[in-house]
Design a protein around this motif. Structure first.
Motif, PDB file in Angstrom:
ATOM      1  N   MET A  11       1.014  -1.155   0.084  1.00 55.67           N
ATOM      2  CA  MET A  11      -0.066   0.150  -0.038  1.00 55.67           C
ATOM      3  C   MET A  11       0.799   1.186  -0.082  1.00 55.67           C
ATOM      4  N   SER A  12       0.266   2.266  -0.586  1.00 58.14           N
ATOM      5  CA  SER A  12       1.186   3.470  -0.871  1.00 58.14           C
ATOM      6  C   SER A  12       0.403   4.360   0.224  1.00 58.14           C
ATOM      7  N   ALA A  13       1.019   5.355   0.833  1.00 53.30           N
ATOM      8  CA  ALA A  13       0.661   6.325   1.828  1.00 53.30           C
ATOM      9  C   ALA A  13       1.664   7.320   1.824  1.00 53.30           C
ATOM     10  N   LEU A  14       1.201   8.659   2.229  1.00 58.22           N
ATOM     11  CA  LEU A  14       1.889   9.596   2.497  1.00 58.22           C
ATOM     12  C   LEU A  14       2.846   9.582   3.571  1.00 58.22           C
ATOM     13  N   PRO A  15       3.921  10.153   3.650  1.00 62.82           N
ATOM     14  CA  PRO A  15       4.590  10.346   5.226  1.00 62.82           C
ATOM     15  C   PRO A  15       3.720  10.886   6.058  1.00 62.82           C
ATOM     16  N   GLN A  16       3.734  10.282   7.294  1.00 67.37           N
ATOM     17  CA  GLN A  16       2.796  10.816   8.148  1.00 67.37           C
ATOM     18  C   GLN A  16       2.763  12.169   9.008  1.00 67.37           C
ATOM     19  N   ASP A  17       4.193  12.653   8.930  1.00 68.02           N
ATOM     20  CA  ASP A  17       4.378  14.093   9.561  1.00 68.02           C
ATOM     21  C   ASP A  17       4.994  14.993   8.609  1.00 68.02           C
ATOM     22  N   THR A  18       4.716  15.118   7.371  1.00 67.72           N
ATOM     23  CA  THR A  18       5.396  16.241   6.456  1.00 67.72           C
ATOM     24  C   THR A  18       4.569  17.417   6.607  1.00 67.72           C
ATOM     25  N   PRO A  19       5.266  18.581   6.087  1.00 63.13           N
ATOM     26  CA  PRO A  19       4.537  19.939   6.190  1.00 63.13           C
ATOM     27  C   PRO A  19       3.030  20.007   5.185  1.00 63.13           C
ATOM     28  N   SER A  20       3.022  18.882   4.170  1.00 63.63           N
ATOM     29  CA  SER A  20       1.999  18.706   3.234  1.00 63.63           C
ATOM     30  C   SER A  20       0.811  17.996   4.078  1.00 63.63           C
ATOM     31  N   THR A  21       0.977  17.348   5.164  1.00 59.11           N
ATOM     32  CA  THR A  21      -0.148  16.459   5.903  1.00 59.11           C
ATOM     33  C   THR A  21      -1.065  17.340   6.437  1.00 59.11           C
ATOM     34  N   LEU A  22      -2.020  17.143   6.117  1.00 58.47           N
ATOM     35  CA  LEU A  22      -3.435  17.762   6.920  1.00 58.47           C
ATOM     36  C   LEU A  22      -3.829  16.992   8.024  1.00 58.47           C
ATOM     37  N   LEU A  23      -4.103  15.646   7.540  1.00 59.25           N
ATOM     38  CA  LEU A  23      -4.687  14.555   8.474  1.00 59.25           C
ATOM     39  C   LEU A  23      -3.840  13.390   8.520  1.00 59.25           C
ATOM     40  N   SER A  24      -3.399  12.937   9.662  1.00 58.67           N
ATOM     41  CA  SER A  24      -2.597  11.936   9.851  1.00 58.67           C
ATOM     42  C   SER A  24      -3.303  10.845  10.689  1.00 58.67           C
ATOM     43  N   ILE A  25      -3.565   9.630  10.164  1.00 58.81           N
ATOM     44  CA  ILE A  25      -4.129   8.632  11.064  1.00 58.81           C
ATOM     45  C   ILE A  25      -3.241   7.383  11.204  1.00 58.81           C
ATOM     46  N   GLU A  26      -2.693   7.039  12.326  1.00 59.35           N
ATOM     47  CA  GLU A  26      -1.799   5.990  12.650  1.00 59.35           C
ATOM     48  C   GLU A  26      -2.369   4.866  13.618  1.00 59.35           C
ATOM     49  N   HIS A  27      -2.377   3.642  12.892  1.00 55.56           N
ATOM     50  CA  HIS A  27      -2.476   2.389  13.716  1.00 55.56           C
ATOM     51  C   HIS A  27      -4.251   2.722  14.515  1.00 55.56           C
ATOM     52  N   LEU A  28      -4.931   3.250  13.860  1.00 55.62           N
ATOM     53  CA  LEU A  28      -6.364   3.338  14.474  1.00 55.62           C
ATOM     54  C   LEU A  28      -7.343   2.167  14.418  1.00 55.62           C
ATOM     55  N   SER A  29      -7.726   1.741  15.925  1.00 51.53           N
ATOM     56  CA  SER A  29      -8.365   0.611  16.099  1.00 51.53           C
ATOM     57  C   SER A  29      -9.603   1.110  16.652  1.00 51.53           C
ATOM     58  N   VAL A  30     -10.762   0.650  16.410  1.00 47.01           N
ATOM     59  CA  VAL A  30     -12.060   1.108  17.151  1.00 47.01           C
ATOM     60  C   VAL A  30     -12.764  -0.172  17.667  1.00 47.01           C
ATOM     61  N   ARG A  31     -13.068  -0.355  18.859  1.00 46.53           N
ATOM     62  CA  ARG A  31     -14.011  -1.690  19.271  1.00 46.53           C
ATOM     63  C   ARG A  31     -14.917  -1.151  19.861  1.00 46.53           C
ATOM     64  N   PHE A  32     -15.881  -1.686  19.594  1.00 44.95           N
ATOM     65  CA  PHE A  32     -17.480  -1.732  20.243  1.00 44.95           C
ATOM     66  C   PHE A  32     -17.675  -2.940  21.099  1.00 44.95           C
ATOM     67  N   GLY A  33     -17.495  -2.897  22.452  1.00 46.50           N
ATOM     68  CA  GLY A  33     -17.460  -4.209  23.155  1.00 46.50           C
ATOM     69  C   GLY A  33     -16.468  -5.231  22.620  1.00 46.50           C
ATOM     70  N   ASP A  34     -17.079  -6.538  22.215  1.00 48.60           N
ATOM     71  CA  ASP A  34     -16.189  -7.360  21.545  1.00 48.60           C
ATOM     72  C   ASP A  34     -16.221  -7.116  20.131  1.00 48.60           C
ATOM     73  N   THR A  35     -16.482  -6.306  19.458  1.00 47.62           N
ATOM     74  CA  THR A  35     -16.484  -6.147  18.113  1.00 47.62           C
ATOM     75  C   THR A  35     -15.417  -5.287  17.717  1.00 47.62           C
ATOM     76  N   LEU A  36     -14.466  -5.510  16.686  1.00 47.96           N
ATOM     77  CA  LEU A  36     -13.767  -4.873  16.248  1.00 47.96           C
ATOM     78  C   LEU A  36     -14.140  -4.163  14.946  1.00 47.96           C
ATOM     79  N   ALA A  37     -14.544  -2.858  15.038  1.00 52.18           N
ATOM     80  CA  ALA A  37     -14.855  -2.276  13.756  1.00 52.18           C
ATOM     81  C   ALA A  37     -14.016  -1.618  12.679  1.00 52.18           C
ATOM     82  N   VAL A  38     -12.848  -0.954  13.457  1.00 51.84           N
ATOM     83  CA  VAL A  38     -11.594  -0.537  12.499  1.00 51.84           C
ATOM     84  C   VAL A  38     -10.483  -1.174  13.216  1.00 51.84           C
TER      85      VAL A  38
END
Length: 543
Positions: A1-28
């Motif tokens: 997968m290709s992605a922009l570097p996470q902390d360059t001056p051109s980056t507006l939004l940077s999401i890193e290793h995001l996980s979201v869990r609802f109870g026992d359900t891993l949604a992200v």
């Protein structure tokens, strides 16, 4: 997968290793993605894949979920910001167009008041200035007569008009990041093209000044190809592939991405028998609505707005009648009149040759089981306080009282299985499902009482392309099995082409053309029909 570097001056939004869990359900699950200043990124995937949850995590609107990972906006970590600081960001720096406008708009305030409130809060202008800006925004998003519509309440607008109000609200304060969750779901092909062009125009204007970026969440691959510069594909909470538009569409690497791009509505329509009886018929039906007159006269006088004018339609056993037209053209109003749920100014609606007005008492209750509807907005039509079992079984309790609890549950489970859901969903609530899953629940609720005619008001608008195919095939199979008559309202002409036997084209409340779907699509006679078909063709060319 290709992605922009996470902390360059051109980056507006940077999401890193995001996980979201609802109870026992891993949604992200461990999502990493970056969006550059002025960039347009599309996030695609099936319903329930985690697209919307990812966007809500950016805004910190998941109070009932366990969220881990890093989300940085313009270099600032959002997880450590106070709620007061987040309220300052929401709407002004980061805005969101929500998928379901009826549940996102306040039913107690006019749309003008809601748009103006956003402008007053974030821009500090007067109410009069905010209202002028609101009128301008409604006009730019394609709403006719914006000065009249600004005084309308959400329930007085069509689904497409409500969606355009949501877009106007999101754009009101010129945000630096726009999260657009299915922004064209409820829009017809012509308005969809206008909205895409509008978003492109505004994004380019703001990108030059503030570097506005857009994260587009959608299942409309035509829209992705036309709007986005880069695509990220999600499956079951994970990011499986990212890349430039040309790379993803011309040479997808992941099998799931390949299936998405190959998905198209397929026609499996069974011809209607020549002897098939007419189930539902509208004869010279007109529908009027009261409207407030402008100025002081509006306090004691009202005018009339004709939403449907002298409509003549019929649906035979085993037939699908498609109704197409722009938002606000009267499609849904006519359908409600044919169900007996909307009073007519004149004309008659008949079920199996008998006027709906002659059904009284127990007969009227029985009529309701024969005429059913799947509404456009699944969240607004499902009770948030009832479980799936209660929602789907409510019709059985009313129309099939002879069934005991075990028989009723067996029927509910069988219908849920037909729409692609299993018995594990019985005790869950609507808010626990994605938009596409909620629509399947709404279809199951309708099917459970075995109706004769079903009005389908944009039944696949909330579904991604692969699930859309499954639902359309399901509807075709059910029609064949039970000889159902369908009134199929849709903005998607590809869906109408796959499902309908005949099609009626509506413009400004009038039916301007009707006939066999093959004839209308190949040799349309009315200029408006040709305009709709050309807009749909333009979208496919971009694909």
């Amino acid at each position: 997968m290709s992605a922009l570097p996470q902390d360059t001056p051109s980056t507006l939004l940077s999401i890193e290793h995001l996980s979201v869990r609802f109870g026992d359900t891993l949604a992200v699950d461990d999502v990493t993605l970056a969006i550059a200043r002025g960039e347009r990124v599309a996030l695609v995937g099936e319903s329930g894949s985690g697209k919307t949850v990812t966007a809500l995590a950016v805004l910190r609107l998941l109070s009932d979920a366990a969220v881990t990972g890093s989300i940085r906006f313009d270099g600032d970590e959002l997880a450590t910001k106070s709620e007061r600081a987040m309220r300052g960001l929401r709407g002004s720096d980061i805005a969101m167009i929500f998928q379901e406008p009826m549940s996102a708009l306040n039913p107690l305030y006019t749309v003008g008041e809601q748009i103006a409130e956003t402008i007053v809060l974030h821009d500090g202008v007067t109410k009069a200035q905010a209202y002028e800006r609101a009128v301008e925004l409604l006009d730019r998003t394609g709403i006719a007569e914006p000065r009249r519509r600004i005084g309308s309440y959400p329930h007085q607008l069509s689904g497409g008009q409500r969606q355009r109000v949501m877009i106007a609200m999101a754009l009101a304060c010129r945000p630096r990041l726009l999260l657009a969750d299915e922004p064209t779901t409820a829009l017809d092909v012509t308005i969809r093209a206008q909205i895409v062009d509008l978003l492109l125009e505004l994004q380019r204007e703001e990108a030059a000044r503030r570097g506005m970026s857009v994260l587009l969440i959608t299942h409309d691959l035509n829209l992705v190809r036309r709007f986005a510069q880069r695509v990220a594909v999600m499956e079951r909470g994970r990011l499986v592939e990212t890349g430039a538009i040309e790379q993803i569409f011309n040479a997808p690497q992941h099998p799931y991405t390949q299936r998405l791009i190959a998905s198209r509505p397929e026609r499996h329509v069974v011809p209607v028998l020549p002897i098939a009886p007419v189930l539902l018929e509208a004869k010279n039906v007109s529908v009027d609505f009261r409207t407030r007159l402008p100025g002081f006269a509006g306090w004691w006088k009202s005018g009339r707005f004709r939403a449907v004018s002298d409509a003549n339609l019929s649906v035979r056993q085993g037939e699908t009648l498609g109704i197409v037209g722009e938002s606000g053209s009267g499609k849904s109003t006519l359908a409600l009149a044919m169900l007996g749920l909307q009073r007519t100014a004149h004309g008659d609606v008949q079920f199996q040759g008998r006027s709906l007005g002659t059904y009284l008492g127990h007969e009227k209750l029985s009529l309701r089981s024969h005429l059913q509807v799947v509404f456009q907005d699944p969240f607004g039509s499902l009770s948030p306080r009832q479980t799936v079992e209660r929602i789907v079984g409510e019709g059985l309790a009313l129309h099939r009282p002879e069934l005991d609890a075990d028989e009723r549950r067996k029927r509910i489970v069988a219908v849920l299985r037909e729409v692609g859901l299993d018995r594990t969903v019985l005790q869950r609530y609507p808010h626990e499902f994605s938009g596409g899953q909620r629509q399947r629940i709404a279809i199951a609720r309708t099917l459970v009482v075995e109706p004769r005619v079903i009005v389908l008001d944009e039944p696949t608008s909330a579904l991604d392309v692969s699930i859309q195919q499954q639902v359309l095939r399901l509807l075709t199979d059910l029609q064949r099995k039970y000889n159902l008559g369908y009134v199929f309202i849709s903005h998607d002409l590809e869906v109408i082409g796959a499902m309908a036997h005949r099609v009626a084209v509506m413009q400004n409340g009038a039916i301007v053309e009707t006939g066999d779907v093959e004839t209308i699509f190949s040799t349309p006679t009315h200029a408006y029909t040709r305009k709709l078909l050309q807009a749909a063709l333009d979208g496919r060319i971009h694909q």
